[in-house]
Scaffold this motif. Structure first.
Motif, short mmCIF file in Angstrom:
data_model
loop_
_atom_site.label_atom_id
_atom_site.label_comp_id
_atom_site.label_asym_id
_atom_site.label_seq_id
_atom_site.Cartn_x
_atom_site.Cartn_y
_atom_site.Cartn_z
N GLU A 117 0.83 -1.22 0.00
CA GLU A 117 0.00 0.00 0.00
C GLU A 117 0.86 1.26 0.00
O GLU A 117 0.52 2.27 -0.64
CB GLU A 117 -0.92 -0.01 1.22
CG GLU A 117 -1.93 1.12 1.26
CD GLU A 117 -3.10 0.91 0.33
OE1 GLU A 117 -3.94 1.81 0.26
OE2 GLU A 117 -3.18 -0.15 -0.34
N GLN A 119 -6.57 -2.77 -4.90
CA GLN A 119 -5.41 -3.32 -5.59
C GLN A 119 -4.49 -4.05 -4.61
O GLN A 119 -4.06 -5.19 -4.86
CB GLN A 119 -4.64 -2.20 -6.31
CG GLN A 119 -5.39 -1.56 -7.46
CD GLN A 119 -6.46 -0.58 -7.02
OE1 GLN A 119 -6.42 -0.07 -5.89
NE2 GLN A 119 -7.42 -0.32 -7.89
N THR A 120 -4.18 -3.40 -3.50
CA THR A 120 -3.34 -4.04 -2.49
C THR A 120 -3.99 -5.31 -1.95
O THR A 120 -3.33 -6.34 -1.79
CB THR A 120 -3.07 -3.07 -1.33
OG1 THR A 120 -2.27 -1.98 -1.80
CG2 THR A 120 -2.36 -3.75 -0.18
N ASN A 141 0.76 -2.83 -7.56
CA ASN A 141 -0.30 -1.84 -7.41
C ASN A 141 0.12 -0.60 -8.17
O ASN A 141 0.98 0.16 -7.72
CB ASN A 141 -0.51 -1.53 -5.92
CG ASN A 141 -1.62 -0.52 -5.69
OD1 ASN A 141 -2.12 0.11 -6.62
ND2 ASN A 141 -2.00 -0.34 -4.43
N VAL A 189 -4.23 -3.27 -10.87
CA VAL A 189 -3.30 -4.36 -10.58
C VAL A 189 -2.69 -4.77 -11.90
O VAL A 189 -3.39 -5.26 -12.80
CB VAL A 189 -3.99 -5.56 -9.91
CG1 VAL A 189 -3.02 -6.71 -9.74
CG2 VAL A 189 -4.56 -5.15 -8.55
#
Length: 983
Positions: free
Chosen positions: A471, A611-612, A755, A726
Motif C-alpha cells: 500500500e 489493488q493491495t 499496485n 493491478v
C-alpha cells in the motif's frame, strides 16, 4: 246506638282510672320509662361510638395510605401491564434457540388464547364475585380483619383477583396493615381504569405457577402450560386447567417438579398438588362451571401422565453459544440504557463503577423484559463445525493434575486438554456464522474463539507487513526481500530452521514460506509509517504503545494479543477489497411488542486499496501451493479459491491457520489454556503430529464441513476478481528495479503483480557489474588484487558494494549470504561482498596416502580458497575450494599447502611418498589438534552443517525470550511431503 257506645267508653275510662290508682301498675310505668330512656341512651352511645370508631378507622386507614402516591390512570395501567417476561434467542432464519438465563420464566399471552377451563377454574377458586365486585368484597375484608384481630386459627383470606394483581405488580408480599390498606385502595382505583377482561388477562400473565420440568421458576399461564404439560394455554384440558389453577395458592408445594433440574417429584410429593386439583374441580362443580359428569371424569383422570419430560435448556444444549449471545446482548443494552440516562456509553469503558451499574441493569433487562434477540448464527453450520471439532483426533497431549473438589474436599484428577478456538465470518456483512468456543464447556467455560487473547504469530505478517508495504509503495508481489540474519542489540531472530538464510527472495515466497528474517527486515523499512495503525483499523482492540514500537510485532509478538475473532475478521478485509467490516453476532433486538430497539448497522472502514488487497490475496494463494499450508489444501474435498496464512509462536504455545475465499473467512487456533505449556515438547515429538500439521488438518475438516452444510454461504465456486490498477510488470529479480540490459543478459528478469497506484519499477537497475570471484568455503566473494589468478573465476556477474549495503539496510548482515547455495540467483550472480582477510598465514593440513591417492584434511582457517600440491618441492596441482581434497600421485615426495584469499600459504604438510608416509612427532601433534578444531567448528568435517540435507538436520527452535517469534512445524518447509498423508 250512640248512647250505648258512650256508656261503654265511660266504663272503660273508669277502669283505667282504677288501674292508675293501683301501686304496682304505677311502678311498672316508671320502670318502662326508665328502660326506654336507657335504650335510647344506648342507641345514641352506640351510634356515637360507631361514628368515633369509623372516624378513627378512617383516619388510621388514611394514615396507612398517606404516603402512597396518587397514580394517574396511565401510570397504573403501565405498571400493571408491564410484565417481567423471559427474553428469547433466535438464530439466523428465525430459528428458535431457547430462552435466556433468568430467575423466572414468563411468556405473555392474550385472554382469547387461554382455555375457558382455566378462566372458570380461576373464578371458582380465587374470586367467584369477580365480575360484579368493585375491586374488593367488603364482607371478605371484614372477615379477614376479624380473623387477624382475633388470631383465628382459620385464615380464609379475602383478596380478589384485582387485589392479587395489585400486590404482584405494584406492591409487595409484605404482611402488614399498611400494605393491605394500599392494596384495597389501589384495587378499587384500578377497577375504574381497567375493564374486567384486562384485569383478568394481566392476572393470568403474572401469577406464579411454581416450577417447570427443568426446575425453573415460572409465572403466567402460558409458561405454566408449556413448562408443566408441554401444551399451549388454549389447549389445556379440564384436569390440566384445574391442576394449574390450584398451584398459585402454594406454588412450590403443589408444583410437580423439583428445582435445579432434578425432575419430577416422587408420587407421595405429587399428592398435595393432585388433592388441590380435586378441590378446584369440586368448587367448579359447586359454582356451576362444570357438570357432575365432567367432575367425575376429571377426578378419575391420571394427571401424572401429562407431566412433560425434562427438556435441556438452551444454555445446556448450546452453552458456548448461549453464553456468547447473552454477553453481547448485555453489552448492547448497557449502551442503550446509558444513552437513555444521558450518559456517553464510552464512559463505561473507563469508569468501572458506572460499568458495573449498567451491567447489572442490562442483565436484569435482558432477563425480564421479554426481548426477542436475533443472532447471525447459522444453526446447521454451527452444529456441523462443533461436531467436527469434537471428533478431531489430533489435538495432542492432555495434561492431568490433582486437585480438591470444592464441594466434597476429595482429591480429584483435573484434565487440561489442548483447546481449540475457531470462527467463520461472512466477509461482506461481518456476520458471525458459526464458531467453536472450546473442547468441552464442562472442563472450561472460557470461549477461546472470542475471548482468548493470544500472540498470533506469523498470521500477523500479511496484516502488519506485506499489505502495508504494498500500500505504501515499497514492494510488489514479487519484489526482492532479504532473508539474512541481522544485527540487533536485543533481538536475536531466526527462521524456523535457526541456521537457514535464503538470501534475496521474492516477497511472495517469503510470505508463503513464512520467513521471519525477510519479514522483520521489510517491517524495519516501513515502521516509520506506523503500520500497526492498519492493524488497529482492522479491529485489534488490545494493541499497546509497545506494540507500535516493537519490531517483533511484525511476526505476531504482542503484549496482550488478539482473539481468533479479531484475526479472522481482519483477514476478511482483503476479501472485501480493503474494507474492514466489524464482525457481529447480534443482528437485532425486539421488545415484547415487536418494536426494534436495536438493529446492527454495517459501517465499513477503508484500510487498504482494492489493488493491495487483491495482490495480498494472490500472494497468500501460494501458501497453499508450496508454502506452509499444503497439507490443508491436500485434505480439502472440494476446490476453492483460498488465501491463507499459518502461524506458530515460541515453543509451539499457539498454532494458527487463518484463511478466506471471496465469501467467508475461517480462523482456527489450538493451544493450551495455560499459556506456559507448549504443543510440541521434545518428549512427545515421536507421539504426536507437529502442531502446524494438526491445525492444517483441522482447518481442512472444518472447511469441508462448512461447504457440506452451507454451500451457499461458502460459495466455493467464487474467485477473487483482479481489479483495475493491478498490473504485471517485469523487473530485475535481485534489485526490484526496472530491467537493465545486463540484468536481462544474466537471465535475472522476473515478472509479478504491482499496485499501479502505489509503485511500479521505473528506475533502471544499476546493481549488476561484471565480476571475477573466488570461492571461500562454498561462498563466492570478489577477488582481491593479490588473490592468486589460478583460483579466480573470470566473467561472472556480480553486484557492487553499494547494492549490498542498500539491501542489508541499517541492520546490516553478512552480504555473502545474499546469494547462498540453493538460491535461484546463485547460478547467475556473484555476491559483491569483499572478504575481510586476516593477513595471517593459513593453518597447515595433514596429508595421508590411500593407495595411490594423496588426501589431506581441510585447513581450519576461514579464508582458504584452495590448496597447492607439491612433488619434490615443485608445484604440480591447484585444488580450488569445493573440489575434492585428493590427488593421484606417482613416484616422489608430496606435500600440500593451503592458500588463502590474499595468496598467503600455510606451512607444508607432512611429506608423503608412494608407499611411505613420513611424519615427525610435531606433525602428528599438529594433525590431531587440527582434526579436533575442525570437528568442533564443523561437526562433521566431511559434511559442513550448513550444507547438510534438510532431513538430516534437527530443527532448532527460536527461543528468544524477548519476543514471541514463529517456529513453524517441520512440514512448514521441506517436510510437507512427510506429513501430507497424516490424517
Amino acid at each position: 246506638m250512640i248512647n250505648k257506645l258512650k256508656t261503654q267508653l265511660n266504663r272503660l275510662e273508669h277502669k283505667v282510672t282504677d288501674l292508675k290508682e293501683k301501686k304496682w301498675l304505677k311502678n311498672a310505668r316508671i320502670a318502662s320509662g326508665v328502660t326506654w330512656n336507657l335504650f335510647l341512651l344506648f342507641i345514641i352511645s352506640f351510634l356515637a361510638l360507631f361514628v368515633f370508631a369509623s372516624s378513627v378507622g378512617a383516619g388510621y386507614f388514611a394514615s396507612l395510605v398517606a404516603k402512597e402516591p396518587l397514580r394517574s390512570k396511565q401510570e397504573m395501567r403501565d405498571e400493571i401491564l408491564t410484565y417481567e417476561e423471559t427474553s428469547e434467542i433466535y438464530l439466523a432464519n428465525n430459528v428458535y434457540l431457547g430462552k435466556v438465563n433468568a430467575d423466572i420464566e414468563r411468556k405473555e399471552i392474550k385472554l382469547e388464547d387461554v382455555s375457558p377451563h382455566v378462566i372458570d377454574a380461576v373464578y371458582a377458586t380465587e374470586d367467584e364475585y369477580f365480575e360484579t365486585h368493585p375491586g374488593i368484597v367488603p364482607k371478605a375484608v371484614f372477615r379477614g380483619i376479624f380473623q387477624d384481630v382475633t388470631n383465628s386459627a382459620s385464615q380464609t383470606g379475602g383478596s380478589t383477583l384485582t387485589q392479587q394483581l395489585i400486590k404482584l405488580q405494584i406492591l409487595t408480599n409484605e404482611v402488614s396493615y399498611e400494605r393491605k390498606a394500599k392494596e384495597i385502595l389501589l384495587a378499587m382505583r384500578l377497577e375504574h381504569f381497567m375493564d374486567k377482561e384486562e384485569i383478568l388477562e394481566a392476572y393470568l400473565n403474572v401469577i406464579p405457577y411454581g416450577r417447570n420440568a427443568n426446575g425453573d421458576n415460572i409465572a403466567g399461564i402460558e409458561a405454566a402450560a408449556e413448562g408443566i404439560f408441554n401444551v399451549k394455554a388454549k389447549d389445556l384440558t379440564l384436569p390440566q386447567a384445574a391442576f394449574i389453577s390450584g398451584i398459585p395458592q402454594a406454588p412450590f408445594a403443589y408444583t410437580p417438579f423439583y428445582n435445579r433440574g432434578r425432575g419430577l417429584k416422587e408420587t407421595e410429593y405429587l399428592q398435595p398438588g393432585i388433592n388441590r386439583m380435586k378441590t378446584v374441580l369440586f368448587r367448579m362443580k359447586e359454582t356451576g362451571y362444570i357438570t357432575n359428569e365432567q367432575y367425575e371424569e376429571a377426578i378419575a383422570y391420571d394427571i401424572t401422565k401429562d407431566f412433560r419430560e425434562r427438556m435441556p435448556r438452551a444454555n445446556e444444549r448450546y452453552p458456548y453459544l448461549t453464553q456468547e449471545i447473552q454477553n453481547r446482548t448485555v453489552d448492547i443494552l448497557m449502551a442503550i440504557l446509558a444513552e437513555e440516562d444521558g450518559i456517553d456509553p464510552e464512559r463505561l469503558d473507563s469508569e468501572k463503577k458506572l460499568n458495573d451499574k449498567y451491567e447489572i441493569l442490562a442483565r436484569r433487562a435482558m432477563s425480564t423484559n421479554g426481548y426477542r434477540i436475533h443472532s447471525t448464527i447459522h444453526k446447521e453450520l454451527f452444529d456441523g463445525l462443533s461436531e467436527t471439532a469434537q471428533k478431531f483426533e489430533h489435538y495432542g497431549y492432555t495434561y492431568t493434575d490433582k486437585s480438591k473438589d470444592s464441594d466434597t474436599g476429595e482429591e480429584i484428577i483435573v484434565e487440561e486438554p489442548v483447546q481449540v478456538g475457531s470462527i467463520m465470518i461472512e466477509n461482506s456483512t461481518g456476520k458471525i456464522l458459526a464458531f467453536v468456543g472450546g473442547r468441552d464447556f464442562n472442563s472450561s467455560k472460557f470461549n477461546f474463539a472470542t475471548k482468548a487473547f493470544r500472540p498470533n504469530g506469523s498470521t500477523m505478517k500479511p496484516l502488519a507487513v506485506y499489505a502495508p508495504a504494498i500500500e505504501l509503495g515499497y514492494i510488489g508481489a514479487g519484489s526482492p526481500v532479504v532473508d539474512v540474519k541481522f544485527n540487533h542489540p536485543s533481538w536475536n531472530l531466526n527462521n524456523f530452521l535457526a541456521g537457514q538464510e535464503l538470501g534475496i527472495i521474492p516477497a511472495r515466497e517469503a510470505l508463503a514460506k513464512s520467513q521471519n528474517l525477510a519479514t522483520a527486515r521489510l517491517y524495519k523499512d516501513i515502521i516509520g509509517h506506523n503500520p500497526a495503525e492498519y492493524v488497529e483499523k482492522m479491529g485489534f482492540t488490545e494493541l499497546t504503545e509497545a506494540d507500535y514500537e516493537n519490531p517483533s510485532f511484525s511476526i505476531g509478538a504482542m503484549e496482550i494479543g488478539a482473539t481468533v475473532e479479531e484475526v479472522t475478521n481482519a483477514f476478511g478485509t482483503f476479501a472485501n477489497g480493503g474494507q474492514f467490516i466489524d464482525a457481529y453476532m447480534i443482528d437485532k433486538i425486539e421488545d415484547m411488542n415487536g418494536n426494534i430497539i436495536y438493529q446492527h448497522e454495517v459501517e465499513p472502514v477503508d484500510v487498504f486499496s482494492p489493488q493491495t488487497s487483491y495482490i495480498v490475496s494472490d500472494m497468500m494463494r501460494d501458501v497453499t501451493k508450496y508454502g506452509t499450508a499444503t497439507t490443508m489444501k491436500q485434505n480439502l474435498n472440494f476446490g476453492a479459491d483460498l488465501a491463507v496464512k499459518t502461524g506458530t509462536t515460541n515453543d509451539y504455545k499457539d498454532a494458527w491457520l487463518v484463511g478466506y475465499n471471496p465469501n467467508v473467512s475461517l480462523g482456527v487456533w489450538i493451544g493450551y489454556e495455560d499459556m506456559r505449556k507448549g504443543l510440541f515438547p521434545s518428549s512427545l515429538r515421536n507421539s504426536y503430529l507437529p502442531p502446524s500439521t494438526r491445525v492444517n488438518l483441522l482447518f481442512a475438516r472444518l472447511m469441508n464441513t462448512a461447504n457440506a452444510h452451507a454451500p451457499d454461504l461458502v460459495g466455493a465456486a467464487n474467485t477473487f476478481q483482479r481489479p483495475k490498477g493491478v498490473v504485471s510488470r517485469s523487473f530485475c529479480g535481485i534489485s526490484g528495479l526496472a530491467p537493465s540490459k545486463i540484468c536481462s543478459d544474466a537471465s535475472l528478469v522476473r515478472s509479478d503483480l504491482f499496485n499501479a497506484n502505489a509503485f511500479l519499477p521505473s528506475k533502471a537497475d544499476d546493481s549488476i557489474i561484471s565480476a571475477s570471484y573466488v570461492s571461500v568455503k562454498g561462498k563466492k566473494y570478489l577477488a582481491l588484487p593479490n588473490t592468486p589468478a589460478e583460483f579466480i573465476v573470470q566473467g561472472g556477474i556480480g553486484v557492487h558494494e553499494a547494492f549490498i549495503k542498500r539491501m542489508l539496510g541499517p541492520w546490516g548482515g553478512d552480504g555473502s549470504k545474499l546469494f547462498p547455495a540453493g538460491s535461484s540467483f546463485t547460478s547467475s550472480v556473484v555476491s559483491g561482498s569483499t572478504f575481510n582477510a586476516d593477513n595471517v598465514n593459513p593453518a597447515s593440513v595433514n596429508a595421508s596416502l590411500n593407495g595411490m591417492a594423496l588426501t589431506w584434511t581441510e585447513s581450519p582457517s576461514n579464508d582458504v580458497i584452495g590448496y597447492y600440491v607439491y612433488r619434490d618441492g615443485n608445484k604440480v596441482a591447484t585444488i580450488r575450494d569445493g573440489e575434492a581434497l585428493a590427488f593421484t600421485i606417482t613416484e616422489g615426495a608430496y606435500t600440500v599447502r593451503a592458500v588463502d584469499i590474499t595468496g598467503l600459504l600455510s606451512e607444508p604438510s607432512n611429506p608423503v611418498s608412494s608407499g611411505v608416509i613420513e611424519e615427525d612427532d610435531d606433525d602428528k601433534d599438529n594433525e590431531e589438534t587440527e582434526g579436533e578444531n575442525n570437528k568442533e567448528e564443523n561437526g562433521n568435517p566431511s559434511v559442513p552443517e550448513d550444507d547438510a540435507p534438510e532431513h538430516e538436520k534437527e530443527p532448532e527452535e527460536n527461543d528468544d525470550d524477548s519476543d514471541d517469534t514463529e517456529t513453524p512445524p517441520k512440514e512448514d518447509h521441506e517436510a510437507d511431503k512427510e506429513n501430507n498423508t497424516d490424517d
